[in-house]
Each structure stands twice: as C-alpha cells, then as structure tokens.
Design a protein around this motif. Structure first.
Motif, PDB file in Angstrom:
ATOM      1  N   ALA A   1       0.824  -1.211   0.000  1.00  0.00           N
ATOM      2  CA  ALA A   1       0.000   0.000   0.000  1.00  0.00           C
ATOM      3  C   ALA A   1       0.858   1.261   0.000  1.00  0.00           C
ATOM      4  CB  ALA A   1      -0.931  -0.011   1.203  1.00  0.00           C
ATOM      5  N   GLU A   2       1.966   1.239   0.747  1.00  0.00           N
ATOM      6  CA  GLU A   2       2.828   2.420   0.814  1.00  0.00           C
ATOM      7  C   GLU A   2       3.408   2.749  -0.556  1.00  0.00           C
ATOM      8  OE1 GLU A   2       5.798   2.710   3.850  1.00  0.00           O
ATOM      9  OE2 GLU A   2       4.617   1.551   5.295  1.00  0.00           O
ATOM     10  N   ILE A   3       3.857   1.718  -1.266  1.00  0.00           N
ATOM     11  CA  ILE A   3       4.454   1.943  -2.587  1.00  0.00           C
ATOM     12  C   ILE A   3       3.381   2.379  -3.578  1.00  0.00           C
ATOM     13  CG2 ILE A   3       5.808   0.913  -4.452  1.00  0.00           C
ATOM     14  CD1 ILE A   3       7.306   1.139  -1.805  1.00  0.00           C
ATOM     15  N   ASP A   4       2.278   1.666  -3.582  1.00  0.00           N
ATOM     16  CA  ASP A   4       1.227   1.968  -4.558  1.00  0.00           C
ATOM     17  C   ASP A   4       0.671   3.370  -4.345  1.00  0.00           C
ATOM     18  OD1 ASP A   4       1.645  -0.539  -5.550  1.00  0.00           O
ATOM     19  OD2 ASP A   4      -0.094  -1.464  -4.555  1.00  0.00           O
ATOM     20  N   GLU A   5       0.506   3.749  -3.082  1.00  0.00           N
ATOM     21  CA  GLU A   5      -0.016   5.098  -2.794  1.00  0.00           C
ATOM     22  C   GLU A   5       0.979   6.169  -3.233  1.00  0.00           C
ATOM     23  OE1 GLU A   5      -0.960   5.213   1.336  1.00  0.00           O
ATOM     24  OE2 GLU A   5      -2.558   3.709   1.167  1.00  0.00           O
ATOM     25  N   ALA A   6       2.274   5.924  -3.004  1.00  0.00           N
ATOM     26  CA  ALA A   6       3.286   6.900  -3.396  1.00  0.00           C
ATOM     27  C   ALA A   6       3.359   7.034  -4.908  1.00  0.00           C
ATOM     28  CB  ALA A   6       4.656   6.490  -2.841  1.00  0.00           C
ATOM     29  N   VAL A   7       3.222   5.899  -5.614  1.00  0.00           N
ATOM     30  CA  VAL A   7       3.243   5.932  -7.085  1.00  0.00           C
ATOM     31  C   VAL A   7       2.017   6.681  -7.601  1.00  0.00           C
ATOM     32  CG1 VAL A   7       3.069   4.518  -9.175  1.00  0.00           C
ATOM     33  CG2 VAL A   7       4.608   3.824  -7.322  1.00  0.00           C
ATOM     34  N   ALA A   8       0.843   6.388  -7.037  1.00  0.00           N
ATOM     35  CA  ALA A   8      -0.391   7.042  -7.473  1.00  0.00           C
ATOM     36  C   ALA A   8      -0.320   8.546  -7.247  1.00  0.00           C
ATOM     37  CB  ALA A   8      -1.591   6.446  -6.726  1.00  0.00           C
TER      38      ALA A   8
ATOM     39  N   GLU B   1       6.474  -5.798  -7.493  1.00  0.00           N
ATOM     40  CA  GLU B   1       5.301  -5.905  -8.366  1.00  0.00           C
ATOM     41  C   GLU B   1       4.137  -5.122  -7.754  1.00  0.00           C
ATOM     42  OE1 GLU B   1       4.206  -9.907  -9.352  1.00  0.00           O
ATOM     43  OE2 GLU B   1       6.299 -10.593  -9.252  1.00  0.00           O
ATOM     44  N   THR B   2       3.348  -4.506  -8.620  1.00  0.00           N
ATOM     45  CA  THR B   2       2.184  -3.761  -8.157  1.00  0.00           C
ATOM     46  C   THR B   2       1.253  -4.684  -7.371  1.00  0.00           C
ATOM     47  OG1 THR B   2       2.313  -2.325 -10.092  1.00  0.00           O
ATOM     48  CG2 THR B   2       0.224  -2.347  -8.878  1.00  0.00           C
ATOM     49  N   GLY B   3       0.804  -4.220  -6.206  1.00  0.00           N
ATOM     50  CA  GLY B   3      -0.103  -4.999  -5.381  1.00  0.00           C
ATOM     51  C   GLY B   3       0.585  -5.955  -4.432  1.00  0.00           C
ATOM     52  N   LYS B   4       1.921  -6.092  -4.552  1.00  0.00           N
ATOM     53  CA  LYS B   4       2.663  -6.975  -3.648  1.00  0.00           C
ATOM     54  C   LYS B   4       3.618  -6.154  -2.792  1.00  0.00           C
ATOM     55  CE  LYS B   4       2.694 -11.210  -6.425  1.00  0.00           C
ATOM     56  NZ  LYS B   4       3.560 -12.261  -7.027  1.00  0.00           N
TER      57      LYS B   4
END
Length: 446
Positions: free
Chosen positions: A22-29, A98-101
């Motif tokens: 979640a931390e990575i995906d949120e930062a990318v978004a 990977e996205t989501g992992k």
C-alpha cells in the motif's frame, strides 16, 4: 516495514526489508497524479490527460523512481535502527517489486569489524640512539658541495663520478634497434642510469675516442624485444667533465639562508637540520616496529570497500609522484600493485582508532598549536605557517590526527620491551627506511 539482518561473515551483513504494498502503490499514485497536472499529449489539454493513459505511459518509470527512493530511505532507517556501522556503500537489490505486492529488497554491506584489542605486551622494540658528530656534518657539507658542483672539461681519462658527453648507437647483431641511439647525451659514470656494464666500459675513455661496448639487457628489461638480448653500442666520446666543487665561502653559505656567510653558523644550522632529521628517523623506526607488533597481535578482518578506497588513494599518489598529469586515468594502474600496502594501512588505521578509543586519547588546541610550531621551524617564515594552519580547520584536523597517532604509539610503547641501540646518523636513516621483515632477510643472507 519489516527488517531482518543476516550475518554472512564477520564483517558482512545482509539486511532483508519488506515494505507494505500500500505504501508503494499510494506513493506511485500520488506522484502520477501530481505529474498529470503538467503532462501535454496530442488530443488533450494540459492537465486533462486521463489517469489510465498517464499510468500506461509513465507508470513503470515512476514506480522505479519511487522504489529506488524508498529502498535508499529504508536502508538508512534500517542501519540506524539495527545500529550497524557501514564501512562502505551497500549493494541494494529488489527481490519482489510488483504492483499490489509488498516490496522486498536486500542490502548487502560491509561493517567495521568489532574486536577486543590485544596488547603488544612483551614485544621487542629497538630504539636508535643517535648523535650527529662533526664528521657527519663534514660529510653532509661535502654532499651539499657535490649537489651544487659545476661540470668542467678535463684532459684526463674518464673516472667514476665524471660526466661524459657521448654519441651512441645500439645494435642487435648487425642491425640497429629502435630507441638505441642518441647524440650529445650527458652520462655520469656510476649513476646506474644505463644498462648494467655500459658505464663501467667507459671508464678510462678520453675525449675524441671511439668505443665499442658489449652489454646484455636484463631479463626484466621494460622493452620486451630487448630483454635478455646481447647488444653492442658504437660510442663516440665528445667530452669528459669532472666536478668542480664550490668553496665553502660566504656566497655558498648564503645559498642556504645563513646570512653573513659565517662558517660556524652554517655548520650549526646544518647540524640542527640533521639532528631534526635524525629525531624523525628514530621516531619513524620505533613507530614501524610498534605498528608491526600491533598488527601481529591483532589479526582482524579488513573490509574490502575500505581497502579499495585506499588503493584508489595510492594510485593517485603514484600518478602524482611519477608526473603522469592530472588528466591521467588512474584506473589504468593495476590494483594488485597497491592492494597489499592498502590492506596494511587500513588494518593499522582500524587498530589505531581502537587504541585511541580504549585509552580515551585526545589533543587540545594548545597541543595542536605546539605541534604546528614545531613543524613550522623547517620553513623560512614559521609565523606565517602557524597562522595558516591554525586558521584552517582542515589543516588543524590533520595535525590533530597526527598527534593522536603519536599518543597511540606512545601508549603502545609502554607495553613493549624497549632496547636502546646506538647508531650512527646514516645507520639511523637507513633503519627508518627498512620495511617489516627486512632484518630477518638480512639475517638469513648472513
């Protein structure tokens, strides 16, 4: 963030880090959303490009950028939390990205070795005791005369120490070889600057004489095509010159900064400089033995990253020493020429740092200034040297490091068995140049 640390060797650690997806995906978004405000694409107004298009076109690059930043930041946090002391830069590698992992990565690093310092109790240390005699001063003045000598043509045959001016051409068999000829070349007999045997065969030659000289190139000669080859040189002696030594008069004396040209004042100055050089030689000789004993008593692992840093520094020193120029690429010099010396330096540095720590050694500003004043005495305007050093924090730090090293050596010396050995001035200088093990080799030869 989850962190675990594996000890892969005495000085290597592998940090395993897991960062929630979640931390990575949120930062990318968030970064994609921010970038979308300024993106221009054909068919869309600025800031109106759909996020699906933004993500498709820029998503991979943005994720790599975010992941790189997160891995560096989490690495720093991990070594801080785990109280690790890195000795160089880490190798960081993502193992799951990977996205989501959850992001998973490892950081492999070398750390400074932790060890309990062993004493050098019982180590044998020879301390030279040196007195600079009048004969030593006479010899030094004679050396200074030779260094300032002029060359004058003589009618006699050439002797050792003379300078001959020669034309020569070298042959392998009947064929001249490249680089084997010169005209009007000045050569001092006995200097050892030519192939072994060449200079000896010019002794007894006179101006105007032609000589044929036979030599064998050394097996390790730098030009491979000549190594081990027998060669002949046709030589014409143009002139023979002997050294004309200057008189020790006022003109000569004033060249060395002794005003008035007084001989006794000159001798006193020469003796003072020689005594200072002898003191430094004694200090270096004792220091060599103490540090070698310290190394022998403490076989510690040495981080390769620190060794490589030292190798790079030694390469730069070598390039400067041999006048290779500032633009010379030092990576051309092979590492193996410097590795052993670099490893020894790093080991000594780590051990001395521990000696300083264990003995709680420090150097005050007054001590630093006193040391600077001592060093400044060898300059013509010592006051300016002191002012420069004391006004420059970097220079003060260097002097402080040297002082702490001296104190560490003194602390170690208290643990050793010190034996005073009388030496002449020349013997003391030679002893200071010896490397560890030289004495043993000399004993074996005897």
């Amino acid at each position: 963030m989850q962190v675990s640390v594996d000890t892969t060797s005495q000085i290597e650690r592998r940090i395993n880090v897991q960062v929630p997806a979640a931390e990575i995906d949120e930062a990318v978004a968030a970064r994609l959303k921010d970038a979308a405000k300024n993106v221009r694409l054909d068919g869309f107004r600025k800031g109106k490009v759909p996020m699906s298009v933004i993500r498709q076109r820029y998503g991979a690059d943005v994720r790599n950028e975010v992941v790189g930043e997160v891995m560096r930041e989490r690495y720093v946090r991990a070594i801080t939390d785990e109280k690790l002391n890195p000795a160089g830069y880490p190798q960081i590698e993502a193992t799951v990205n990977e996205t989501g992992k959850d992001l998973e990565f490892t950081a492999t690093l070398e750390v400074y070795p932790e060890f309990e310092l062993a004493t050098i109790e019982g180590a044998e240390v020879e301390r030279p005791v040196v007195e600079v005699t009048d004969a030593d001063v006479d010899e030094m003045i004679e050396t200074l005369r030779k260094q300032n000598a002029a060359w004058e043509e003589v009618e006699r045959a050439a002797e050792q120490g003379d300078q001959v001016n020669i034309d020569f051409q070298g042959f392998l068999g009947d064929e001249p070889f490249e680089g084997g000829s010169a005209e009007s070349h000045d050569l001092v007999l006995g200097s050892g600057s030519f192939i072994p045997g060449f200079e000896d065969q010019l002794e007894g030659a006179k101006a105007g004489e032609d000589k044929v000289i036979s030599v064998t190139f050394p097996e390790d000669y730098q030009a491979e095509q000549l190594a081990g080859q027998e060669a002949t040189f046709k030589v014409k002696v143009n002139a023979v010159k002997g050294q004309a030594l200057p008189e020790v008069d006022a003109e000569f004396i004033e060249k060395f900064g002794v005003e008035g040209g007084d001989v006794e004042a000159f001798r006193a100055e020469v003796k003072k400089n020689m005594s200072r050089e002898a003191d430094q030689a004694v200090e270096n000789r004792v220091k060599q033995q103490v540090l070698e004993a310290l190394k022998q008593a403490n076989e510690i692992p040495v981080p390769e990253s620190l060794v490589q840093q030292e190798v790079d520094g030694l390469k730069r020193q070598a390039a400067q020493q041999f006048g290779l120029g500032e633009d010379f690429d030092v990576s051309q010099l092979p590492n193996e020429l410097f590795t052993e010396q670099a490893k020894s330096r790093v080991q000594v540095g780590l051990l001395l740092a521990e000696v300083i720590k264990v003995n709680e050694l420090d150097a005050s500003d007054d001590e630093i200034k006193a040391k600077v004043e001592e060093l400044a005495q060898q300059y013509q305007e010592p006051e300016q040297v002191v002012e420069y050093y004391m006004g420059n924090e970097q220079m003060k730090t260097q002097v402080k490091s040297a002082l702490l090293e001296e104190k560490a050596v003194d602390a170690l010396l208290d643990q050793a068995n010190v034996k005073d050995v009388e030496m002449s001035y020349q013997q003391a200088l030679a002893a200071a140049q010896q490397q560890p093990g030289d004495e043993a080799e000399e004993g074996e030869d005897a």
